[in-house]
Design a protein around this motif. Structure first.
Motif, PDB file in Angstrom:
ATOM      1  N   VAL A   1     -13.102   2.272  -5.074  1.00  0.00           N
ATOM      2  CA  VAL A   1     -13.006   3.355  -6.153  1.00  0.00           C
ATOM      3  C   VAL A   1     -13.512   4.760  -5.444  1.00  0.00           C
ATOM      4  CG1 VAL A   1     -12.804   1.830  -8.055  1.00  0.00           C
ATOM      5  CG2 VAL A   1     -14.768   2.610  -7.217  1.00  0.00           C
ATOM      6  N   LYS A   2     -12.896   5.727  -5.953  1.00  0.00           N
ATOM      7  CA  LYS A   2     -13.075   6.920  -5.575  1.00  0.00           C
ATOM      8  C   LYS A   2     -13.978   7.813  -6.649  1.00  0.00           C
ATOM      9  CE  LYS A   2     -10.740   9.165  -2.456  1.00  0.00           C
ATOM     10  NZ  LYS A   2      -9.719  10.185  -1.832  1.00  0.00           N
ATOM     11  N   HIS A   3     -14.990   8.319  -6.457  1.00  0.00           N
ATOM     12  CA  HIS A   3     -15.529   9.371  -7.440  1.00  0.00           C
ATOM     13  C   HIS A   3     -16.111  10.380  -6.901  1.00  0.00           C
ATOM     14  CE1 HIS A   3     -17.714  10.522 -10.884  1.00  0.00           C
ATOM     15  NE2 HIS A   3     -18.903  10.500 -10.222  1.00  0.00           N
ATOM     16  N   GLU A   4     -15.651  11.672  -7.256  1.00  0.00           N
ATOM     17  CA  GLU A   4     -15.974  12.894  -6.667  1.00  0.00           C
ATOM     18  C   GLU A   4     -15.963  12.983  -5.015  1.00  0.00           C
ATOM     19  OE1 GLU A   4     -19.763  13.759  -8.424  1.00  0.00           O
ATOM     20  OE2 GLU A   4     -18.938  14.002 -10.149  1.00  0.00           O
ATOM     21  N   GLY A   5     -14.916  12.548  -4.504  1.00  0.00           N
ATOM     22  CA  GLY A   5     -14.683  12.434  -3.020  1.00  0.00           C
ATOM     23  C   GLY A   5     -15.521  11.275  -2.344  1.00  0.00           C
ATOM     24  N   ARG A   6     -16.252  10.410  -3.163  1.00  0.00           N
ATOM     25  CA  ARG A   6     -17.082   9.445  -2.409  1.00  0.00           C
ATOM     26  C   ARG A   6     -16.352   8.120  -2.694  1.00  0.00           C
ATOM     27  NH1 ARG A   6     -21.638   6.290  -3.613  1.00  0.00           N
ATOM     28  NH2 ARG A   6     -21.685   7.553  -5.604  1.00  0.00           N
ATOM     29  N   GLU A   7     -16.101   7.291  -1.940  1.00  0.00           N
ATOM     30  CA  GLU A   7     -15.659   6.037  -2.056  1.00  0.00           C
ATOM     31  C   GLU A   7     -16.829   5.028  -2.287  1.00  0.00           C
ATOM     32  OE1 GLU A   7     -12.858   4.790   1.333  1.00  0.00           O
ATOM     33  OE2 GLU A   7     -11.381   5.992   0.442  1.00  0.00           O
ATOM     34  N   ILE A   8     -16.544   4.170  -3.172  1.00  0.00           N
ATOM     35  CA  ILE A   8     -17.330   2.727  -3.474  1.00  0.00           C
ATOM     36  C   ILE A   8     -16.703   1.724  -3.542  1.00  0.00           C
ATOM     37  CG2 ILE A   8     -19.180   2.126  -5.378  1.00  0.00           C
ATOM     38  CD1 ILE A   8     -19.086   4.918  -6.590  1.00  0.00           C
ATOM     39  N   THR A   9     -17.369   0.821  -2.905  1.00  0.00           N
ATOM     40  CA  THR A   9     -16.585  -0.539  -2.750  1.00  0.00           C
ATOM     41  C   THR A   9     -17.405  -1.625  -3.741  1.00  0.00           C
ATOM     42  OG1 THR A   9     -16.229  -0.395  -0.331  1.00  0.00           O
ATOM     43  CG2 THR A   9     -16.375  -2.455  -1.035  1.00  0.00           C
ATOM     44  N   ILE A  10     -16.436  -2.474  -4.373  1.00  0.00           N
ATOM     45  CA  ILE A  10     -17.113  -3.575  -5.368  1.00  0.00           C
ATOM     46  C   ILE A  10     -16.293  -4.785  -5.067  1.00  0.00           C
ATOM     47  CG2 ILE A  10     -17.224  -3.891  -7.723  1.00  0.00           C
ATOM     48  CD1 ILE A  10     -16.555  -0.836  -8.252  1.00  0.00           C
ATOM     49  N   GLU A  11     -17.484  -5.818  -4.774  1.00  0.00           N
ATOM     50  CA  GLU A  11     -16.552  -7.246  -4.712  1.00  0.00           C
ATOM     51  C   GLU A  11     -16.372  -7.904  -6.169  1.00  0.00           C
ATOM     52  OE1 GLU A  11     -19.087  -9.642  -2.159  1.00  0.00           O
ATOM     53  OE2 GLU A  11     -18.949  -8.386  -0.350  1.00  0.00           O
ATOM     54  N   PHE A  12     -15.361  -8.541  -5.931  1.00  0.00           N
ATOM     55  CA  PHE A  12     -15.169  -9.255  -7.187  1.00  0.00           C
ATOM     56  C   PHE A  12     -14.517 -10.578  -7.042  1.00  0.00           C
ATOM     57  CE2 PHE A  12     -11.238  -6.820  -5.981  1.00  0.00           C
ATOM     58  CZ  PHE A  12     -10.267  -7.849  -6.182  1.00  0.00           C
TER      59      PHE A  12
END
Length: 721
Positions: free
Chosen positions: A490-501
């Motif tokens: 997911v992207k927030h304010e230009g920064r990508e975050i990775t979430i495992e599920f």
């Protein structure tokens, strides 16, 4: 129009009106604009025309334009004067154009000085009128113009407040006022025989104008018939029909439509391609509320010590939770079953329906055979399905929706929920309470974005308290699968975050089912929201084909589908005698999070956006005795009312059983009852419903007659003395 330009125009118009009134009073124009005065000065006016015909005509034209533009009384006398001075031909020419130009000036003044303010304040209430004027304004205006009983100056001003175009207004006015102008100008040529203006319009002549006035409406009906014939031109209508009504889809809309048809002894066939009861019974309302109940119990057990309980154990058996959900569906299923509706008189067919002509439906039955039904009318109630966003890698990784989540066998340890609307919030909270580590991803700035910000804040706080990680303002970019490891980026304010599920639920909305059953072949158009385009009677392009429920919009609620179904079925069966416009005036809805969020009418955000003035009354449920005793003392009742009055514009309730509490306000709004009536109604103590009465009491206190109370205080002081 710029504010400075509008201000300048206001000043010019006000000064012009003041000057006109001053001249009117100073020269006693009211005395001049009388029949006796006109008769007395007829010879002098005729001499003036004889001496200077062009100058007199231009002066008269200018005076008439000005008189019409500022609505000076005496238009009838001026019109008679035109006939007396210039004769029928030239008099008619002068008055016809002068009156239309003056009317246009009055129209434009109302448009640029008043329309924005009035539309911003009363926009919602004026919406049906605006829509009607956009669609049929020519017919309405022409009807009013052709009947000289209606004050033309008032028509000019009111038309300026509507969306009708200036050019169309001018042309229709020019044509519509011509017959009446002809009568008055011609009467002016026979001035000596007129004793009063009333002599001009005899009952016979007035009746003729009325008939002439309704001609545009008759013409509109004829045009409607011709349009319908054109729509049906390429189809062959059967000489007779197998059924009165065929209903496609056995969800709430289809079930109610077929039930009504059977109740009035029509021959009706209901076609369902999958499961009776539709989405609500099988995938939506019923299973989700069963899940919420189990999740709520899990939460209550964890809080049992706060209620004086000790050593309470509450291990979640997820397979048992899911089994109970299916048991609940099974218990309610007979209400919507084939057997029940067959007993009610509905023929139920299981198969795929396809509309092949406006009067025939082909059904591919479960046994592989096909059957073609001819019917006088059709109701489409095909419902909606979950929307799955085109996120790269999502299909490969696999996902669940609000339809397929009920097939889960084990509780996912790590769950991602895409979407912060009602469905996403309900599922995220429930799975978190059952023990999953839930991350909720919402692209917008907050969850529950359709509600006011304070509502979102309360719901978000509750979700976080239950362990939900909320990522608002985050956009899902892609899904990555590495062996057994699934990740969403997911992207927030230009920064990508990775979430495992382990599992991912798409809960970003539902889209209407509008393909696969013949709409394309028949050319039935869709709206920009991809719902079937219908008119106010729920008719599609073909007047005998109706659409109700999610497939028609504008709401996606089970209760609105049932509500629309009444209109669709009744109009389909009895529309040749009487048709009913679907009424969306009072539509309630509830999101079954904890706390529940229930609303009817306007929210504060909507009132502000529409420029509607309101008063706000708010009662905090944390002060309610029953809520305190139950340990549910959180939330509020918020009421929007007309300023200075108790008329309800909208209500939002956040709290325990908010959906049940809302019913009292829905009833009040539907039947025009105000807060005074709610305050005067006895509510059992101690119950949550007292919150409604206390909210009404808050409004009453704010509107207490302070001056009267001061006198009452003095009276009591006098009594003590």
């Amino acid at each position: 129009m710029a504010a400075s330009s509008r201000k300048t125009l206001w000043i010019v118009v006000v000064l012009a009106v003041i000057a006109a009134i001053a001249l009117y009073q100073h020269y006693d124009l009211g005395r001049l604009l009388t029949l006796d005065s006109l008769k007395a000065s007829r010879d002098a006016l005729a001499d003036a025309v004889q001496a200077r015909p062009l100058a007199t005509a231009l002066l008269f034209f200018s005076v008439y334009v000005l008189a019409t533009a500022i609505s000076i009384p005496g238009a009838v006398i001026l019109t008679l004067a035109a006939g007396a001075m210039f004769g029928l031909g030239l008099g008619l020419l002068i008055v016809s154009f002068a009156s239309s130009i003056g009317a246009l000036l009055a129209f434009l003044a109302a448009r640029y000085l008043l329309r924005d303010a009035i539309q911003s304040r009363f926009g919602k209430r004026l919406a049906p009128i605006n829509e009607g004027m956009k669609r049929d304004g020519t017919f309405y205006l022409l009807t009013l113009r052709l009947v000289p009983v209606f004050p033309f100056w008032l028509i000019n001003l009111l038309s300026g407040l509507t969306p009708i175009g200036a050019l169309r207004f001018y042309i229709v006015s020019q044509l519509g006022m011509l017959p009446g102008t002809l009568v008055y100008v011609n009467a002016g040529t026979q001035l000596a025989s007129i004793q009063s203006p009333g002599d001009i319009l005899s009952p016979l002549l007035l009746g003729s104008f009325v008939l002439l006035g309704i001609f545009p409406l008759i013409a509109k009906a004829i045009v409607g018939v011709l349009q319908r014939r054109k729509v049906y031109a390429r189809w062959s209508k059967p000489a007779n029909f197998d059924r009165n009504l065929v209903v496609i889809g056995a969800g709430a809309g289809g079930l109610v439509s077929s039930y009504i048809a059977a109740a009035v002894k029509a021959k009706v066939t209901l076609i369902e391609g999958h499961k009776m009861g539709g989405d609500c019974l099988n995938y939506g309302c019923v299973p989700s509320k069963a899940l919420i109940r189990s999740a709520k119990m899990a939460k209550q057990l964890r809080k049992a010590e706060g209620l004086g309980m000790a050593d309470v154990q509450g291990r979640v058996d997820f397979p048992a939770v899911m089994a109970r959900i299916h048991d609940v569906i099974g218990a309610i299923e007979p209400h919507d079953s084939v057997e029940r509706y067959t007993q009610l008189g509905v023929e139920v067919l299981t198969g795929h329906a396809r509309i092949v002509t406006p009067w025939s439906v082909e059904v591919s039955l479960a046994d592989g055979t096909r059957q073609t039904l001819t019917t006088r009318s059709i109701v489409i109630a095909a419902g909606a399905s979950p929307f799955v966003p085109p996120i790269p890698g999502l299909e490969a990784a696999g996902y669940l929706t609000s339809d397929t989540v009920w097939g889960l066998k084990q509780l996912p340890e790590r769950l991602v929920v895409l979407g912060g609307g009602p469905i996403g919030c309900e599922l995220a909270q429930s799975f978190a309470r059952l023990g999953a580590a839930v991350t909720q991803v919402e692209m917008g700035p907050r969850v529950m974005a359709r509600e006011d910000a304070e509502v979102s804040t309360l719901v978000e706080a509750s979700l976080r308290a239950d362990g939900v990680t909320i990522l608002a303002g985050h956009e899902a970019v892609r899904v990555v699968t590495n062996g057994d490891v699934k990740q969403i980026v997911v992207k927030h304010e230009g920064r990508e975050i990775t979430i495992e599920f382990d599992e991912l639920i798409c809960a970003v909305g539902r889209r209407p089912r509008v393909t696969g059953y013949g709409l394309e072949e028949l050319g039935i158009p869709l709206t920009p929201r991809q719902t079937i385009e219908t008119n106010e009677y729920l008719q599609t392009l073909y007047p005998n084909i109706y659409a109700v429920g999610d497939v028609a919009g504008p709401y996606q609620f089970t209760h609105t589908a049932a509500h629309q179904a009444w209109y669709g079925a009744v109009n389909a069966l009895f529309g040749r005698f009487k048709r009913f416009k679907a009424d969306y005036g009072v539509i309630p809805w509830t999101t079954f999070t904890d706390p529940e969020v229930a609303r009817v009418g306007l929210s504060e955000n909507e009132a502000k956006a529409q420029g509607i003035d309101y008063e706000l009354t708010k009662y905090g449920i944390d002060d309610l005795d029953r809520a305190i005793a139950d340990g549910t003392a959180h939330g509020f009742v918020k009421v929007l009312t007309v300023p200075g009055k108790d008329k309800i514009l909208g209500v939002t309730i956040v709290g325990e059983h908010a959906g049940d509490l809302l019913a009292e306000f829905v009833l009040a709004m539907k039947h025009g009852l105000g807060l005074n009536k709610i305050l005067g109604t006895i509510h059992t103590y101690p119950t949550l419903s007292e919150a409604n009465k206390y909210a009404a009491g808050e409004w009453k206190r704010a509107h207490a007659p302070q001056k009267l109370l001061q006198w009452v205080e003095r009276y009591h002081a006098w009594e003590r003395a």
